[in-house]
Design an enzyme around this catalytic site. Structure first.
Site, PDB file in Angstrom:
ATOM      1  N   ILE A  62       0.833  -1.214   0.000  1.00 30.78           N
ATOM      2  CA  ILE A  62       0.000   0.000   0.000  1.00 30.78           C
ATOM      3  C   ILE A  62       0.866   1.262   0.000  1.00 30.78           C
ATOM      4  N   ALA A  84      -5.216  -3.286   5.742  1.00 29.51           N
ATOM      5  CA  ALA A  84      -3.765  -3.563   5.694  1.00 29.51           C
ATOM      6  C   ALA A  84      -3.022  -2.759   6.748  1.00 29.51           C
ATOM      7  N   THR A 136      -8.492   0.628  15.666  1.00 24.85           N
ATOM      8  CA  THR A 136      -8.462  -0.149  16.905  1.00 24.85           C
ATOM      9  C   THR A 136      -8.862   0.696  18.112  1.00 24.85           C
ATOM     10  N   ASP A 137      -9.338   0.009  19.148  1.00 28.94           N
ATOM     11  CA  ASP A 137      -9.644   0.718  20.406  1.00 28.94           C
ATOM     12  C   ASP A 137      -8.370   1.137  21.140  1.00 28.94           C
ATOM     13  N   GLU A 138      -7.219   0.583  20.711  1.00 32.09           N
ATOM     14  CA  GLU A 138      -5.977   0.900  21.427  1.00 32.09           C
ATOM     15  C   GLU A 138      -5.588   2.371  21.278  1.00 32.09           C
ATOM     16  N   TYR A 162       2.610   0.684  17.920  1.00 28.00           N
ATOM     17  CA  TYR A 162       1.491   0.240  17.072  1.00 28.00           C
ATOM     18  C   TYR A 162       0.297   1.190  17.202  1.00 28.00           C
ATOM     19  N   SER A 165       0.816   4.539  15.711  1.00 25.39           N
ATOM     20  CA  SER A 165       0.748   4.573  14.239  1.00 25.39           C
ATOM     21  C   SER A 165      -0.710   4.486  13.776  1.00 25.39           C
ATOM     22  N   LYS A 166      -1.535   3.694  14.479  1.00 20.17           N
ATOM     23  CA  LYS A 166      -2.955   3.611  14.093  1.00 20.17           C
ATOM     24  C   LYS A 166      -3.639   4.956  14.397  1.00 20.17           C
ATOM     25  N   ASN A 192     -10.173  -8.987  18.375  1.00 21.96           N
ATOM     26  CA  ASN A 192     -10.871 -10.027  17.610  1.00 21.96           C
ATOM     27  C   ASN A 192     -10.274 -11.399  17.901  1.00 21.96           C
ATOM     28  N   LEU A 202      -2.720 -13.705  21.411  1.00 21.89           N
ATOM     29  CA  LEU A 202      -2.932 -14.529  22.607  1.00 21.89           C
ATOM     30  C   LEU A 202      -3.739 -15.812  22.360  1.00 21.89           C
ATOM     31  N   PRO A 217       2.700 -18.682  27.834  1.00 22.73           N
ATOM     32  CA  PRO A 217       3.267 -17.461  28.411  1.00 22.73           C
ATOM     33  C   PRO A 217       2.214 -16.417  28.769  1.00 22.73           C
TER      34      PRO A 217
HETATM   35  P1  NAD Z   1      -3.077  -9.115  10.256  1.00 28.41           P
HETATM   36  O1  NAD Z   1      -1.715  -8.758  10.762  1.00 28.41           O
HETATM   37  O2  NAD Z   1      -3.597 -10.481  10.470  1.00 28.41           O
HETATM   38  O3  NAD Z   1      -3.174  -8.831   8.690  1.00 28.41           O
HETATM   39  C1  NAD Z   1      -2.623  -7.700   8.097  1.00 28.41           C
HETATM   40  C2  NAD Z   1      -2.637  -7.910   6.589  1.00 28.41           C
HETATM   41  O4  NAD Z   1      -2.119  -6.712   5.975  1.00 28.41           O
HETATM   42  C3  NAD Z   1      -1.747  -9.073   6.124  1.00 28.41           C
HETATM   43  O5  NAD Z   1      -2.417  -9.825   5.152  1.00 28.41           O
HETATM   44  C4  NAD Z   1      -0.531  -8.381   5.530  1.00 28.41           C
HETATM   45  O6  NAD Z   1       0.094  -9.116   4.502  1.00 28.41           O
HETATM   46  C5  NAD Z   1      -1.152  -7.097   5.010  1.00 28.41           C
HETATM   47  N1  NAD Z   1      -0.169  -6.002   4.915  1.00 28.41           N
HETATM   48  C6  NAD Z   1       0.727  -5.610   5.854  1.00 28.41           C
HETATM   49  N2  NAD Z   1       1.483  -4.610   5.390  1.00 28.41           N
HETATM   50  C7  NAD Z   1       1.043  -4.342   4.132  1.00 28.41           C
HETATM   51  C8  NAD Z   1       1.420  -3.402   3.144  1.00 28.41           C
HETATM   52  N3  NAD Z   1       2.408  -2.531   3.358  1.00 28.41           N
HETATM   53  N4  NAD Z   1       0.754  -3.399   1.973  1.00 28.41           N
HETATM   54  C9  NAD Z   1      -0.261  -4.289   1.742  1.00 28.41           C
HETATM   55  N5  NAD Z   1      -0.645  -5.214   2.626  1.00 28.41           N
HETATM   56  C10 NAD Z   1      -0.007  -5.239   3.818  1.00 28.41           C
HETATM   57  O7  NAD Z   1      -4.031  -8.024  10.896  1.00 28.41           O
HETATM   58  P2  NAD Z   1      -5.534  -8.187  11.435  1.00 28.41           P
HETATM   59  O8  NAD Z   1      -5.495  -8.667  12.821  1.00 28.41           O
HETATM   60  O9  NAD Z   1      -6.324  -8.875  10.412  1.00 28.41           O
HETATM   61  O10 NAD Z   1      -5.956  -6.648  11.493  1.00 28.41           O
HETATM   62  C11 NAD Z   1      -6.517  -6.006  10.337  1.00 28.41           C
HETATM   63  C12 NAD Z   1      -6.778  -4.543  10.678  1.00 28.41           C
HETATM   64  O11 NAD Z   1      -7.653  -4.466  11.792  1.00 28.41           O
HETATM   65  C13 NAD Z   1      -5.528  -3.767  11.077  1.00 28.41           C
HETATM   66  O12 NAD Z   1      -5.624  -2.479  10.522  1.00 28.41           O
HETATM   67  C14 NAD Z   1      -5.590  -3.707  12.598  1.00 28.41           C
HETATM   68  O13 NAD Z   1      -4.954  -2.549  13.074  1.00 28.41           O
HETATM   69  C15 NAD Z   1      -7.091  -3.659  12.820  1.00 28.41           C
HETATM   70  N6  NAD Z   1      -7.572  -4.222  14.088  1.00 28.41           N
HETATM   71  C16 NAD Z   1      -7.235  -5.506  14.451  1.00 28.41           C
HETATM   72  C17 NAD Z   1      -7.757  -6.029  15.629  1.00 28.41           C
HETATM   73  C18 NAD Z   1      -7.445  -7.446  16.068  1.00 28.41           C
HETATM   74  O14 NAD Z   1      -7.851  -7.842  17.166  1.00 28.41           O
HETATM   75  N7  NAD Z   1      -6.762  -8.258  15.285  1.00 28.41           N
HETATM   76  C19 NAD Z   1      -8.616  -5.258  16.415  1.00 28.41           C
HETATM   77  C20 NAD Z   1      -8.901  -3.959  16.022  1.00 28.41           C
HETATM   78  C21 NAD Z   1      -8.403  -3.450  14.843  1.00 28.41           C
HETATM   79  O1  DAU Z   2      -7.595  -4.025  21.054  1.00 31.35           O
HETATM   80  C1  DAU Z   2      -7.436  -4.243  19.680  1.00 31.35           C
HETATM   81  C2  DAU Z   2      -6.059  -4.795  19.390  1.00 31.35           C
HETATM   82  O2  DAU Z   2      -6.061  -6.143  19.831  1.00 31.35           O
HETATM   83  C3  DAU Z   2      -5.675  -4.717  17.919  1.00 31.35           C
HETATM   84  O3  DAU Z   2      -5.593  -3.382  17.526  1.00 31.35           O
HETATM   85  C4  DAU Z   2      -4.330  -5.412  17.664  1.00 31.35           C
HETATM   86  O4  DAU Z   2      -4.055  -5.433  16.273  1.00 31.35           O
HETATM   87  C5  DAU Z   2      -4.434  -6.836  18.171  1.00 31.35           C
HETATM   88  O5  DAU Z   2      -3.179  -7.473  18.027  1.00 31.35           O
HETATM   89  C6  DAU Z   2      -4.854  -6.855  19.640  1.00 31.35           C
HETATM   90  O6  DAU Z   2      -3.812  -6.287  20.483  1.00 31.35           O
HETATM   91  P1  DAU Z   2      -3.455  -6.918  21.909  1.00 31.35           P
HETATM   92  O7  DAU Z   2      -2.078  -6.504  22.229  1.00 31.35           O
HETATM   93  O8  DAU Z   2      -4.505  -6.628  22.906  1.00 31.35           O
HETATM   94  O9  DAU Z   2      -3.557  -8.508  21.534  1.00 31.35           O
HETATM   95  P2  DAU Z   2      -2.589  -9.728  21.888  1.00 31.35           P
HETATM   96  O10 DAU Z   2      -3.290 -10.962  21.440  1.00 31.35           O
HETATM   97  O11 DAU Z   2      -1.189  -9.495  21.440  1.00 31.35           O
HETATM   98  O12 DAU Z   2      -2.580  -9.720  23.476  1.00 31.35           O
HETATM   99  C7  DAU Z   2      -3.791  -9.832  24.208  1.00 31.35           C
HETATM  100  C8  DAU Z   2      -3.433  -9.734  25.691  1.00 31.35           C
HETATM  101  O13 DAU Z   2      -2.710 -10.922  26.078  1.00 31.35           O
HETATM  102  C9  DAU Z   2      -2.524  -8.570  26.037  1.00 31.35           C
HETATM  103  O14 DAU Z   2      -2.883  -8.067  27.314  1.00 31.35           O
HETATM  104  C10 DAU Z   2      -1.131  -9.189  26.092  1.00 31.35           C
HETATM  105  C11 DAU Z   2      -1.413 -10.593  26.570  1.00 31.35           C
HETATM  106  N1  DAU Z   2      -0.496 -11.650  26.083  1.00 31.35           N
HETATM  107  C12 DAU Z   2      -0.287 -11.754  24.748  1.00 31.35           C
HETATM  108  C13 DAU Z   2       0.533 -12.728  24.223  1.00 31.35           C
HETATM  109  C14 DAU Z   2       0.790 -12.838  22.742  1.00 31.35           C
HETATM  110  C15 DAU Z   2       0.083 -12.544  26.974  1.00 31.35           C
HETATM  111  O15 DAU Z   2      -0.137 -12.476  28.200  1.00 31.35           O
HETATM  112  N2  DAU Z   2       0.885 -13.526  26.456  1.00 31.35           N
HETATM  113  C16 DAU Z   2       1.160 -13.643  25.126  1.00 31.35           C
HETATM  114  O16 DAU Z   2       1.950 -14.547  24.739  1.00 31.35           O
END
Ligand code: NAD
Ligand code: DAU
Length: 359
Positions: A62, A84, A136-138, A162, A165-166, A192, A202, A217
């Site tokens: 992108i 993305a 994201t809510d973060e 992270y 940047s969001k 999610n 996690l 962990p």
């Molecule tokens: P993910 O890391 O699983 O997927 C990201 C995708 O973006 C991958 O397919 C990757 O190849 C692609 N990508 C990365 N850099 C790119 C680039 N420069 N150009 C084109 N494609 C690129 O992420 P996800 O968990 O599916 O999250 C998707 C979106 O939702 C993100 O914007 C994230 O910030 C947001 N979000 C995620 C969560 C969550 O819990 N996972 C919650 C809230 C918001």
């Molecule tokens: O809140 C939305 C966000 O949720 C999204 O914007 C992010 O893209 C997504 O990755 C997620 O972020 P978190 O940091 O909350 O998710 P993660 O699964 O990395 O961690 C969830 C919680 O668990 C967090 O408090 C850290 C903790 N954790 C995580 C891992 C990977 C552990 O205790 N052990 C672990 O090994």
């Protein structure tokens, strides 16, 4: 037919969204999936849709202005759903630069390409065009343990590279709406979980490790709280905001499902034991004493929680899937996709895991 440009469609939420859209709309939509295929992107997530006439995959970054402009010039894109991103907080703590490149500059490239393609000579935009920025809510920072929720009006206070940047990318989208009346929405979603989630996060990490009798962990005291949302509910929320949300608005999407990390881990272990038949050799590997407290994440946000009142009132969306059902569906999916897990955890994942955890 409505043409969608989905960015990051090969990732976790993006691929679930693409499946959801084809299940719901069939041949009435066309989807162009733009994905760079980083470590987090996986075309295996989209095997079932590959042969469709109304689906196209384009491997591109992108941040690559020419490539993105080319996509807009070759396709009459009606709607952009922008997933993305670099999405993992721990990776952002170790290496922030790519988060700024992809999440901030990449979003700017997309905004400019959509604006150029959709803008009319008088500065207004073609009818029906819409850009939905998935965030994201973060961005709202951290809540106290004893109460409170994130609302759309909560001031931004990101803590990790992270979330910073969001937040920056959200601000860019807001600036395009305010400056140009660029037709967009922002959705800010909670954590999610569900099929196709990469096991650096996690829930899939704990499922995968538990099934192999590996240590589980837990950062810090394990009492950090996240608000878990089943990914299909999120996909439906995005679609509903696209269809019914008011332009220029932000909608928070949350699961109303707050749990401490340690509670999540116990639920996973109990559910695995419940679902695995006694004859399955993996059952004996699933043990509570695998839980291992490790060094806390730097700057670890204590609690996230969304009150999804606005999206419920204005759009009619609410989180339908109870956690107990969603986690069973997720675990069942991982049982049925052992090869998927093997493939994504081979190679670079092992190196990442060893450097990250040292346990
Ligand atoms: P993910 O890391 O699983 O997927 C990201 C995708 O973006 C991958 O397919 C990757 O190849 C692609 N990508 C990365 N850099 C790119 C680039 N420069 N150009 C084109 N494609 C690129 O992420 P996800 O968990 O599916 O999250 C998707 C979106 O939702 C993100 O914007 C994230 O910030 C947001 N979000 C995620 C969560 C969550 O819990 N996972 C919650 C809230 C918001
Ligand atoms: O809140 C939305 C966000 O949720 C999204 O914007 C992010 O893209 C997504 O990755 C997620 O972020 P978190 O940091 O909350 O998710 P993660 O699964 O990395 O961690 C969830 C919680 O668990 C967090 O408090 C850290 C903790 N954790 C995580 C891992 C990977 C552990 O205790 N052990 C672990 O090994």
């Amino acid at each position: 037919m409505t043409t969608y440009l989905v960015t990051g469609g090969a990732g976790f939420i993006g691929s679930n969204y693409i499946h959801y859209m084809f299940q719901k709309y069939g041949d009435a939509v066309r989807i162009v999936n733009l994905d760079k295929l980083t470590y987090a992107g996986n075309l295996e997530n989209l095997k079932e849709v590959e042969g469709r006439d109304n689906y196209t995959f384009i491997r591109a970054d992108i941040c690559d202005r020419e490539a993105v402009e080319e996509i807009f010039s070759q396709n009459d894109i009606d709607r952009v759903v922008h997933f993305a991103a670099e999405s993992h907080v721990d990776r952002s703590i170790r290496d922030p630069e790519v988060f700024v490149k992809t999440n901030v500059l990449g979003t700017l490239v997309l905004l400019n390409a959509a604006k150029a393609a959709w803008e009319l000579p008088d500065g207004s935009f073609k009818e029906g065009k819409r850009f939905l920025h998935v965030s994201t809510d973060e961005v709202y920072g951290s809540l106290d343990e004893d109460g409170g929720y994130f609302y759309e009006t909560t001031p931004y206070a990101p803590h990790s590279p992270y979330s910073a940047s969001k937040a920056s990318s959200d601000m860019l989208v807001k600036s395009y709406m305010d400056t140009y009346r660029f037709p967009a929405n922002i959705t800010n979603c909670s954590n999610n979980y569900g099929p196709y989630q990469f096991p650096e996060k996690l829930i899939p990490l704990i499922i995968n490790n538990a099934l192999q009798g590996k240590k589980l962990p837990v950062y810090g005291d394990g009492k950090n709280v996240r608000d878990w949302l089943y990914v299909e509910d999120h996909a439906r929320g995005i679609d509903m905001v696209m269809e019914k949300g008011r332009l220029f608005e932000t909608y928070n999407i949350g699961g109303h499902n707050e749990r401490q990390n340690i509670q999540i881990i116990h639920i996973i272990l109990d559910t695995l034991r419940e679902m695995l038949p006694g004859t399955d050799p993996r059952r004996a590997l699933v043990r509570d004493d695998l839980i291992t407290y490790v060094e806390d994440r730097k700057g670890h946000d204590r609690r996230y929680a969304i009150a999804p009142d606005k999206i419920k009132e204005e759009v009619g969306w609410y989180p339908e899937t109870k956690f107990e059902d969603g986690i069973r569906r997720t675990i069942q999916w991982f049982f049925e996709h052992e090869d998927w897990m093997k493939n994504v955890t081979s190679g670079n994942y092992q190196k990442y895991y060893e450097e990250m955890y040292k346990i």
